[in-house]
Structures are given as C-alpha cells and as structure tokens.
Design an enzyme around this catalytic site. Structure first.
Site, PDB file in Angstrom:
ATOM      1  CG  HIS A   4       6.091  30.186  74.907  1.00 35.05           C
ATOM      2  ND1 HIS A   4       5.548  31.449  74.895  1.00 35.05           N
ATOM      3  CD2 HIS A   4       5.273  29.425  75.682  1.00 35.05           C
ATOM      4  CE1 HIS A   4       4.436  31.450  75.627  1.00 35.05           C
ATOM      5  NE2 HIS A   4       4.252  30.233  76.121  1.00 35.05           N
ATOM      6  CB  SER A  57      -1.028  36.849  75.761  1.00 39.08           C
ATOM      7  OG  SER A  57       0.370  36.785  75.983  1.00 39.08           O
ATOM      8  CG  ASP A  88       9.044  34.225  74.368  1.00 38.85           C
ATOM      9  OD1 ASP A  88       8.384  33.246  74.763  1.00 38.85           O
ATOM     10  OD2 ASP A  88       8.592  35.080  73.600  1.00 38.85           O
ATOM     11  CG  HIS A  94       4.474  36.280  76.770  1.00 39.81           C
ATOM     12  ND1 HIS A  94       5.762  36.224  77.250  1.00 39.81           N
ATOM     13  CD2 HIS A  94       4.420  35.396  75.738  1.00 39.81           C
ATOM     14  CE1 HIS A  94       6.459  35.348  76.555  1.00 39.81           C
ATOM     15  NE2 HIS A  94       5.666  34.831  75.613  1.00 39.81           N
ATOM     16  CD1 TRP A 135       3.207  32.661  63.347  1.00 46.59           C
ATOM     17  CD2 TRP A 135       4.871  31.868  64.597  1.00 46.59           C
ATOM     18  NE1 TRP A 135       3.833  31.682  62.621  1.00 46.59           N
ATOM     19  CE2 TRP A 135       4.875  31.181  63.367  1.00 46.59           C
ATOM     20  CE3 TRP A 135       5.834  31.546  65.546  1.00 46.59           C
ATOM     21  CZ2 TRP A 135       5.790  30.176  63.062  1.00 46.59           C
ATOM     22  CZ3 TRP A 135       6.757  30.558  65.238  1.00 46.59           C
ATOM     23  CH2 TRP A 135       6.722  29.885  64.015  1.00 46.59           C
ATOM     24  CB  VAL A 136       1.059  37.163  68.149  1.00 52.88           C
ATOM     25  CG1 VAL A 136       0.771  38.240  69.191  1.00 52.88           C
ATOM     26  CG2 VAL A 136       2.480  37.313  67.616  1.00 52.88           C
ATOM     27  CB  ALA A 137      -1.971  34.755  72.534  1.00 49.47           C
ATOM     28  CD  GLU A 163       5.391  30.848  70.095  1.00 46.63           C
ATOM     29  OE1 GLU A 163       5.552  31.088  71.307  1.00 46.63           O
ATOM     30  OE2 GLU A 163       4.491  31.366  69.428  1.00 46.63           O
ATOM     31  CD  GLN A 206       0.590  39.314  73.511  1.00 45.37           C
ATOM     32  OE1 GLN A 206       1.613  39.509  74.174  1.00 45.37           O
ATOM     33  NE2 GLN A 206       0.498  38.322  72.642  1.00 45.37           N
TER      34      GLN A 206
END
Length: 200
Positions: free
Chosen positions: A173, A135, A144, A137, A128-130, A170, A108
């Site tokens: 997601h 996150s 996803d 994820h 777009w990205v934690a 997204e 990540q």
C-alpha cells in the site's frame, strides 16, 4: 615433545571447515525458506486482492493503463509519481502491477463486509479495510502495488518520488507524501487502526 599445538591447529581447521560447510549448506536453505515465505504471502492473498465481478481488474494492469478506472481515477499527482517511478523501475527489470487503486464506495463497502466475515469482528477487519468514508483508495489517494519485486523496489526507492508505505502490515500500500523526496518517508503506522485519518 609437545603435540598439543598441532592438535589444536587441526581442531581449529576442522571447526573452520565444518563452519564453512554449514554456511554453504545453510545459505540455499535460508533462500528457499525466504522464497517460500514470500510465496505463501502471495498465495494467501496478502499480495493480491480479490476483485468481485463488478469491479474486476484485467490481468496485469499497470500505472499506464488510462482506460482502467482503478488507474484513471487516481489522484493526478500520485499517478504522476507512480509513472515516474515505474519508468525507472523498468530500467531495473521491475514492472509495477496495480492490484488495487481507486475503488468505488460500493466496492469498499463490499470489501469491508468481506473483511468482517473473514476476521470475525469490525475491530479486527479495521486493521485491513477502511470504511468508504475514510479509505484513501476511495478518494484515489492510495494504490496497492505488486508483485513482491515491485513493492520491494518501491520500499527501497519510493521516497525519491514521494511514494511511501503507510502501514507496516500492508507493504504493498503506497500513498503520496511529496515531502519524502527531501525528508524521507514518515514512520509507518502498525496498521490502519493507528492512523488518525481512520478515526473520523
């Protein structure tokens, strides 16, 4: 003798025929445009995630691949809902492919660094990205799903299984919202920067 009525009728027929011809010609063109737009999303990487060497996913990982950490480390309730949905989607000829599931904190961090480099700032990358600490994820609570047909199937049917899109930017997601089976999915955030969980 009045010739205006037949002339108007003929004009209307010509207009109707022209309109029908435009519809017949336009429909395939619109279809091609939509297909090309979706294909460009796919080829631009929006529907696939670059997996670096250390966290490489084999081709066509499904929600049934227990030997793949990205699947095996998902929250059990999320995984159960995904598998129920995947079985039903298969009846419609749709296969769920896991483009990204559980992620290690190190992976990540790498994704976040790559996003900052790509988008030019931490603020834009956050759309777009934690971070590893926020996150879904990393906690195993997000997946996803691809290809486009699978994400579209989930968009239409996911609430029945408690599977909801969380972010408008997204569409691939998904996270588990069990109450969605009774009440529908909650409104989506525009992007992760609008999600209160990302403010921690």
């Amino acid at each position: 003798m009045n010739h205006s009525r037949p002339a108007r009728t003929a004009t209307r027929r010509i207009r109707s025929t022209t309109l029908a011809a435009l519809v017949v010609v336009s429909a395939p063109l619109i279809g091609v445009f939509v297909y090309q737009s979706l294909a460009s999303l796919s080829s631009s990487g929006a529907w696939s995630i670059h997996i670096p060497h250390g966290d490489h996913l084999p081709d066509r990982v499904t929600v049934f691949d227990d030997d793949v950490p990205s699947v095996a480390n998902l929250d059990p309730d999320l995984l159960g809902a995904l598998r129920r949905a995947a079985r039903d989607a298969a009846n419609d000829g749709v296969e769920f492919v896991v483009n990204s599931g559980w992620r290690s904190p190190d992976y990540q961090k790498q994704l976040l660094r790559e996003a900052v480099s790509k988008y030019g700032s931490e603020a834009e990358a956050a759309r777009w990205v934690a971070t590893p600490g926020t996150s879904a994820h990393v906690s195993g609570e997000a997946v996803d799903i691809g290809p486009i047909e699978a994400a579209a199937w989930l968009s239409a049917h996911g609430a029945e299984y408690g599977l909801c899109q969380i972010y408008s930017n997204e569409p691939w997601h998904y996270e588990l919202r069990p109450e969605a089976a009774d009440y529908g999915c909650p409104p989506r955030y525009a992007d992760p920067t609008q999600d209160p969980r990302m403010q921690q």
